[in-house]
Write an enzyme that holds these catalytic residues in place. Structure first.
Site, short mmCIF file in Angstrom:
data_model
loop_
_atom_site.label_atom_id
_atom_site.label_comp_id
_atom_site.label_asym_id
_atom_site.label_seq_id
_atom_site.Cartn_x
_atom_site.Cartn_y
_atom_site.Cartn_z
N LYS A 169 66.30 48.83 41.08
CA LYS A 169 66.38 50.26 41.44
C LYS A 169 67.82 50.57 41.79
O LYS A 169 68.56 49.69 42.21
CB LYS A 169 65.50 50.54 42.67
N ASP B 163 64.50 59.09 38.72
CA ASP B 163 63.69 59.10 39.95
C ASP B 163 64.06 60.44 40.61
O ASP B 163 64.51 61.36 39.91
CB ASP B 163 64.02 57.89 40.84
#
Ligand code: NDP
Ligand code: 2IT
Length: 449
Positions: free
Chosen positions: A129, A169
Site C-alpha cells: 500500500k 484508494d
C-alpha cells in the site's frame, strides 16, 4: 479486549514496541491475531518458524519527499510512502491513498490488511500500500498533475508489473492513475501497462474495475442473504461515503432490488426516502467533485441534508460503511442495532471499530470484514493485470461474471474455514484464517524470507 494466546500476545507486543504511535496498524494486527488462536494451537510449524512475527514486519518500507509547485508558483511539500509488505504470493499489490491523514501507521494498516485480502481472492498477488498526505480537495487539475508527476518521479524506481503494482484508494481515481501512468511511461520509456491498475478503458484499463469494489461488496452481501434464503428485494440500505466504492455499491443494490436511502461525505449525510438518485449523485461527484449537500438542494422534497451527525442514525436493514477507517463506532453500532439492522458489510477498510464489531456480534448482526467484502476491487485489478499480460481485453459481462464468481468463492471460503475452526457463521474468523494460512504456507515453502 479478548485474550491472546501467549505466542500471539508476544507477537502483538513486539508490533506495538517496534511501531510506536501507529495506532491503526496495531488495531489491524490485533484483529487478525485474535482470530489465529485455533490455528497456532493446531499448527506449531507457524510459530516454530516465526511466521507471524515475520508477517507483521513489512518486507520493505519506502518514504520519500514530494516537492511540487502550486498554481501561484509557491513550492509545496508532501511526504510519499510505499510499504511493500509481503510478496509470498505474487508482486506487491495495493492502492495509493492521497489524504491529509496519511502517515506511516495508516499505510501499514492498509498494507497489512491487503496481504490477507489479496490471498482471499485466490489470485497471485502479494500485499502492499502507499500514498501521501497530499490533500487533493480544492486543487486544480494542473496541481494534481504536478503532484502526481513528482510522486511518480521517485516511486517509478520501486514498482513494475512483476514487482509492485499500485492502484487507487481514497483520493486516487482515474484522473490520478492517468497522470501517474503518463509519468511512469515517460521516465522508463516503456508502455508497461501492468505496472498500475485502474487505468482508463482506452489505454489498458479493465471493464468493471471502476465499479468492482462497490459491486463486489454487494455481491458478497447477496451471498450472505442467500444463506438464509433471503435477497436484496425490498431491503432498506444505508451506505456511508459518496466516493468510488459508495457510488457503485448504491448502483448494484438498486439493480438487485434494494433501496439505498442515505449516503454521506465528511461534512454530513443525505437522506432520500425515494431512494438515492444515482444519476444526480454521479453528476455531482464525478462531474464536478461536489458535496452531498448539493444533492439535497437539487433533488426536491424527498431528500434532506444533515450537516455533521452520523449516517448510522438512519434506520436500515443493511449497513455498508464505504468511507474510511473507524467511522462506525460503538455508538453507531448501538443505533444500528436499535433500529433493527441485520447485516453490516465493510466496503471500506477497517471502518468498524473493535468495540462496534463486538456489539454487532453480541446482537447477532451478520458482519462481513473489509478484507473479504471489499476484495472485489483488488481482484478486478488482478484481472486487469491478466488482460495486460496477454494484451487482451474482456467484455463487461465476462469481467463482471468473473467478479461475481470470485466474491461468491471468498464468501464460501470464509464460511467453510469458520466452520472448520469452530466458529460457524463468523466471517471475521473465516476471512482471517483463510487469508493467513495460504500466505503462511507459501512463506514456509519459500525458505526463510
Ligand atoms: P474516494 O476518495 O472515492 O471516496 C471516499 C469517500 O469517503 C468520500 O465520500 C469521502 O468524503 C469519505 N471520507 C474519506 N475520508 C473521510 C474521513 N476521514 N471522514 C469522513 N469521510 C471520509 O475513496 P474510495 O471510495 O475509493 O475509498 C473508500 C474506502 O474504500 C476506503 O476505506 C478505501 O480504503 C476502501 N477501498 C477502496 C477500494 C477501491 O478500489 N477504491 C478497494 C477496497 C477498499 P469527502 O469527499 O468529504 O472526503
Ligand atoms: O484497498 C484496496 O483493496 C484497494 N484500494 C484496491 C487495491 C488495488 O490494487 O486494486
Amino acid at each position: 479486549m479478548p485474550e491472546l494466546d501467549p505466542n500471539l500476545l508476544a507477537a502483538f507486543d513486539e508490533v506495538v514496541r517496534r511501531n510506536p504511535g501507529e495506532r491503526e496498524f496495531h488495531q489491524a494486527v490485533r484483529e487478525v491475531l485474535e482470530s489465529l488462536g485455533p490455528v497456532v494451537a493446531k499448527h506449531s510449524e507457524y510459530t516454530d518458524a516465526e511466521v507471524i512475527r515475520r508477517l507483521c514486519e513489512p518486507e520493505r518500507q519506502i518514504i520519500f519527499r514530494v516537492p511540487w509547485t502550486d498554481d501561484t508558483g509557491r513550492v509545496q511539500l508532501n511526504r510519499g510512502f510505499r510499504v511493500e509488505f509481503n510478496s509470498a504470493l505474487g508482486p506487491y499489490k495495493g492502492g495509493l491513498r492521497f489524504h491529509p491523514s496519511v502517515y506511516l501507521g495508516i499505510v501499514k494498516f492498509l498494507g497489512f490488511e491487503q496481504i490477507f485480502k489479496n490471498s482471499l481472492t485466490g489470485l497471485p498477488i502479494g500485499g502492499g500500500k502507499g500514498g501521501s498526505d497530499f490533500d487533493p480537495k480544492g486543487r486544480s487539475d494542473a496541481e494534481v498533475m504536478r503532484f502526481c508527476q513528482s510522486f511518480m518521479t521517485e516511486l517509478y524506481r520501486h514498482i513494475g508489473e512483476n514487482t509492485d503494482v499500485p492502484a487507487g484508494d481514497i483520493g486516487v481515481g482515474g484522473r490520478e492513475i492517468g497522470y501517474l501512468f503518463g509519468q511512469y511511461k515517460r521516465i522508463t520509456n516503456r508502455y508497461e501497462s501492468g505496472t498500475l491498475t485502474g487505468k482508463g478503458l482506452t489505454w489498458g484499463g479493465s471493464q468493471v474495475r471502476t465499479e468492482a469494489t462497490g459491486y463486489g461488496a454487494v455481491f458478497f452481501v447477496d451471498e450472505m442473504l442467500k444463506t438464509s434464503g433471503d435477497s436484496f428485494e425490498g431491503k432498506r440500505v444505508v451506505v456511508s461515503g459518496s466516493g468510488n466504492v459508495a457510488i457503485y455499491a448504491i448502483e448494484k443494490v438498486h439493480q438487485l432490488g434494494g433501496r439505498v436511502v442515505a449516503c454521506s461525505d465528511s461534512d454530513g449525510y443525505i437522506v432520500d426516502e425515494a431512494g438515492i438518485d444515482l444519476d444526480l449523485l454521479k453528476e455531482i461527484k464525478n462531474g464536478h467533485r461536489g458535496r452531498v449537500s448539493e444533492y439535497a438542494d437539487r433533488r426536491g422534497a424527498s431528500a434532506h441534508h444533515v450537516a455533521g451527525g452520523s449516517v448510522w442514525d438512519v434506520p436500515c436493514d443493511i449497513a455498508l460503511p464505504c468511507a474510511t477507517q473507524n467511522e462506525l463506532d460503538a455508538a453507531a453500532a448501538t443505533a444500528l442495532i436499535g433500529n433493527g439492522c441485520r447485516i453490516v458489510a465493510e466496503g471500506a477498510n477497517m471502518p468498524t471499530t473493535p468495540d462496534a464489531i463486538r456489539l454487532l456480534r453480541d446482537a447477532s448482526v451478520a458482519f462481513a470484514p473489509g478484507k473479504a467484502a471489499n476484495a472485489g476491487g483488488v481482484a478486478t485489478s488482478a484481472l486487469e493485470m491478466q488482460q495486460n499480460a496477454s494484451r487482451d481485453s474482456w467484455s463487461f459481462e465476462h469481467t463482471e461474471q468473473r467478479l461475481s464468481e470470485i466474491m461468491s468463492s471468498i464468501h464460501d471460503r470464509c464460511l467453510s474455514t469458520a466452520d472448520e475452526y469452530g466458529a460457524p457463521g463468523n466471517y471475521v474468523v473465516g476471512a482471517n484464517i483463510a487469508g493467513f494460512t495460504q500466505v503462511a504456507d507459501a512463506m514456509l515453502s519459500l525458505g526463510l524470507i
